[in-house]
Design a protein around this motif. Structure first.
Motif, mmCIF file in Angstrom:
data_model
loop_
_atom_site.group_PDB
_atom_site.id
_atom_site.type_symbol
_atom_site.label_atom_id
_atom_site.label_comp_id
_atom_site.label_asym_id
_atom_site.label_seq_id
_atom_site.Cartn_x
_atom_site.Cartn_y
_atom_site.Cartn_z
ATOM 1 N N ASN A 1 0.832 -1.199 0.000
ATOM 2 C CA ASN A 1 0.000 0.000 0.000
ATOM 3 C C ASN A 1 0.868 1.251 0.000
ATOM 4 O OD1 ASN A 1 -3.049 -0.585 0.291
ATOM 5 N ND2 ASN A 1 -2.123 -2.039 1.711
ATOM 6 N N MET A 2 2.033 1.160 0.640
ATOM 7 C CA MET A 2 2.946 2.301 0.631
ATOM 8 C C MET A 2 3.391 2.633 -0.794
ATOM 9 S SD MET A 2 5.406 2.424 3.988
ATOM 10 C CE MET A 2 5.875 0.734 4.260
ATOM 11 N N GLY A 3 3.585 1.593 -1.600
ATOM 12 C CA GLY A 3 4.017 1.810 -2.979
ATOM 13 C C GLY A 3 3.029 2.643 -3.771
ATOM 14 N N TYR A 4 1.732 2.371 -3.593
ATOM 15 C CA TYR A 4 0.729 3.143 -4.340
ATOM 16 C C TYR A 4 0.528 4.536 -3.748
ATOM 17 C CZ TYR A 4 -0.675 0.029 -8.037
ATOM 18 O OH TYR A 4 -0.686 -0.697 -9.200
ATOM 19 N N ALA A 5 0.769 4.693 -2.447
ATOM 20 C CA ALA A 5 0.759 6.038 -1.875
ATOM 21 C C ALA A 5 1.885 6.871 -2.494
ATOM 22 C CB ALA A 5 0.902 5.977 -0.367
ATOM 23 N N LEU A 6 3.030 6.233 -2.725
ATOM 24 C CA LEU A 6 4.147 6.923 -3.381
ATOM 25 C C LEU A 6 3.787 7.316 -4.812
ATOM 26 C CD1 LEU A 6 7.082 4.704 -2.078
ATOM 27 C CD2 LEU A 6 6.610 7.062 -1.422
ATOM 28 N N LEU A 7 2.993 6.472 -5.494
ATOM 29 C CA LEU A 7 2.543 6.822 -6.847
ATOM 30 C C LEU A 7 1.662 8.071 -6.805
ATOM 31 C CD1 LEU A 7 1.747 3.319 -8.365
ATOM 32 C CD2 LEU A 7 3.530 4.896 -9.120
ATOM 33 N N GLY A 8 0.842 8.195 -5.755
ATOM 34 C CA GLY A 8 0.065 9.421 -5.591
ATOM 35 C C GLY A 8 0.960 10.629 -5.454
ATOM 36 N N MET A 9 2.069 10.475 -4.713
ATOM 37 C CA MET A 9 3.021 11.569 -4.565
ATOM 38 C C MET A 9 3.710 11.889 -5.894
ATOM 39 S SD MET A 9 4.739 10.706 -0.846
ATOM 40 C CE MET A 9 5.750 12.187 -0.878
ATOM 41 N N VAL A 10 3.971 10.853 -6.684
ATOM 42 C CA VAL A 10 4.584 11.073 -8.002
ATOM 43 C C VAL A 10 3.637 11.868 -8.890
ATOM 44 C CG1 VAL A 10 5.305 9.920 -10.128
ATOM 45 C CG2 VAL A 10 6.089 9.052 -7.917
ATOM 46 N N ILE A 11 2.349 11.536 -8.867
ATOM 47 C CA ILE A 11 1.367 12.282 -9.660
ATOM 48 C C ILE A 11 1.376 13.747 -9.243
ATOM 49 C CG2 ILE A 11 -1.098 12.575 -10.127
ATOM 50 C CD1 ILE A 11 -1.403 9.550 -9.900
#
Length: 607
Positions: A188-198
């Motif tokens: 789940n942390m990985g997809y939270a990081l994708l939100g930060m990348v966006i």
């Protein structure tokens, strides 16, 4: 049952085709109305409040709802009822990331550590294998799943910056446990990081970008990545836990991984898009090669060893009920969901249940939709007899465990044992969590679960000491450490129980217990009731916070080994040695010391 039906409009001027299409749609709808009784029975059997659903079958679309959106008001679930979908959110967020890649604003193999340099990364493979966008999408970045304080925390608001979920003073939070790209491990942390990348790429909140640039083009006008509560929107179904306990929406630290509200009617548009080649409204929205790899693994060791099951850029290949689909489940407070795409048959379904019940069998719903949509079963891959099965037998431990915080517990309780079943020429997979599973050989280290259609497991590495089924990896290990751990656990539990019972017995007898060597550890064990009581009086969402309950739990659990050490000193000083007391203190102390060494004591869930 309440349901709606829609059909793609045929070319204008073809009245005959339209007429027969209408007749087909009518009988399809009538047939499924009869089928709804089965769905109602499943909800009743599993004690689930309601379900919103939709499925796409070529030009046909059916969506509807069964049961209740709100039990207290007897409000029915319909296709237009809003529901929360948990981790199904990740599939839509992944499409948003892939759209940025198609536009050239981001690269699939872009280095995430470069994109987010302010975070405290711990990648020992940084030089040879940086963590990339692809790895985050496919859950192969080597990251931990989540921490308790990121999951259960009432201090989160809908506007909490995503970066607050990754404070720099947590040295091991973003420490990679496996080489990026080599193994799947859900994060789940990985997809939270994708939100930060966006947010880094677009210079705006990821919710605003995805609402405008993904949901609006898809026509999903009743859906939102923004936080919504039942108080704000009466169309949002109430979530429920076991026993019909209502649960309203909860803000999340890692919200890009699981915060999304939609309707069954809206999800039909997303299902249609997933079945296509990436085009939308007359133009390309996601590259066609990325659409082909939504549910196909591409980098893992298991994939290179021949296993096709695994996670792609947004979905996971799933072999269940005789068919293979590209799926993603979802779970959040009060809701469960499932999305599956069957690309070859051009069929797909989605459902969301407003009941989060640990006992309910949600696979019955998946099986129901597969049957209702008439997904054709696959022929099972034929078995190739293997006379050297003994090489695979033995103990296998998780490598890695899904949550680093509970790695020791996973090692003790979720390791597996393989034994040879000569009568059926296969391997029996034993675990504490389920009945034994029979794995049948297919050659080249590949095995098929007897209930699956294609290869489900693969052995790889030197001497075939690593086992994977695409979504979990185990490594062969000596059983001795685990046996010692179990012996320590059982002996320590007996010792703790002895101390509790002896202290209670002496106290009830009125015997002076204060001078006993067991007095301090007994008091310490009894003191666990205080944080337990305080936990029962606070919201479950505060479990990951620093509260009076969590602070006392840390204090008491930290004092326990100290009290046992002092008790050992006291027992040995006594003129009259009470052997059972000595043994109880010894076995309890050794368990505590082992838990301290493993990082399980003191119990800290708020950091």
């Amino acid at each position: 049952m309440l349901f709606s039906h829609s059909k793609q409009t045929p070319p204008s001027g073809n009245a005959s085709l339209y007429f027969w299409g209408f007749i087909l749609a009518f009988f399809t709808q009538l047939s499924f109305a009869g089928e709804s009784q089965r769905l109602d029975l499943i909800l009743e059997d599993e004690a689930l409040p309601g379900i919103a659903w939709t499925f796409v079958d070529k030009s046909e679309v059916l969506s509807g709802g069964n049961g209740y959106a709100d039990i207290s008001s007897a409000k029915s679930m319909t296709a237009s009822t809003k529901v929360q979908v948990g981790s199904v959110t990740k599939t839509l967020l992944a499409v948003g990331v892939l759209h940025l890649i198609f536009e050239g604003r981001l690269a699939l193999d872009a280095n995430v550590e470069v994109l987010l340099p302010s975070l405290n990364w711990g990648n020992p493979w940084r030089g040879e294998a940086p963590i990339t966008i692809r790895h985050l999408l496919e859950h192969t970045g080597g990251l931990d799943n989540l921490r308790m304080w990121q999951f259960l925390n009432s201090g989160v608001s809908p506007d909490t910056p995503l970066a607050e979920a990754f404070p720099n003073d947590h040295d091991h939070l973003l420490r990679l446990r496996t080489r990026p790209g080599s193994q799947y491990s859900y994060s789940n942390m990985g997809y939270a990081l994708l939100g930060m990348v966006i947010e880094k790429v677009t210079s705006e909140r990821y919710e605003d970008y995805l609402n405008r640039e993904v949901l609006q083009p898809l026509g999903m006008l009743d859906s939102s990545f923004s936080f919504i509560t039942q108080d704000q929107d009466p169309r949002l179904a109430m979530g429920y836990f076991e026993g019909a306990v209502p649960q309203k929406s909860v803000p999340l630290f890692l919200r890009p991984a699981g915060q999304f509200t939609t309707t069954a009617a809206d999800m039909q548009f997303f299902l249609r898009f997933l079945l296509g080649s990436g085009s939308l409204n007359g133009g390309q929205f996601v590259a066609s090669e990325h659409m082909e790899n939504l549910g196909r693994p591409s980098t893992t060791d298991a994939f290179h060893a021949g296993l096709t099951m695994g996670h792609g850029l947004a979905l996971a290949a799933r072999d269940r009920h005789g068919v293979i689909g590209e799926c993603h489940p979802g779970e959040t407070f009060g809701f469960r969901a499932q999305l599956c795409v069957f690309r070859q048959e051009q069929k797909a379904f989605f459902f969301a249940v407003n009941g989060d019940d640990e006992v309910a069998d949600y696979e019955r719903l998946t099986a129901y939709f597969i049957d209702a949509m008439n997904i054709k079963p696959l022929a099972q891959t034929p078995v190739i007899p293997n006379g050297a099965l003994e090489q695979y037998a033995g103990l296998y431990t998780l490598a890695p465990a899904n949550m680093a915080e509970f790695a020791w517990l996973d090692w003790v309780f979720n390791s597996i044992w393989l034994s040879v079943d000569r009568q059926r020429n296969g391997l029996l997979l034993h675990s504490l969590q389920a009945q034994p599973r029979l794995l049948l050989p297919l050659g080249d280290g590949l095995f098929r679960d007897v209930e699956r259609s294609v290869a489900s497991h693969v052995f790889m590495g030197k001497a075939n000491t690593v086992l994977s089924y695409g979504l979990i990896t185990w490594k062969k290990a000596s059983p001795l450490p685990l046996l010692l751990a179990w012996a320590s656990l059982v002996a320590g539990a007996v010792g703790v129980l002895y101390i509790i019972l002896r202290g209670a017995w002496l106290t009830l007898r009125g015997t002076s217990f204060a001078n006993s060597a067991l007095f301090l550890p007994w008091i310490c064990l009894m003191a666990f009731a205080i944080p337990a009581y305080l936990y029962s009086r606070q919201s479950f969402l505060q479990f990951g916070e620093l509260t009076v309950a969590s602070a006392l739990l840390t204090l008491v659990s930290g004092l326990l080994p100290l009290s046992l050490g002092f008790a050992l000193f006291q027992v040995r000083r006594r003129r009259k040695l009470i052997l059972p007391d000595l043994l109880a203190v010894l076995v309890s102390l050794q368990l505590c010391l082992m838990l301290v060494f493993q990082g399980e004591l003191p119990m800290v869930f708020w950091r």
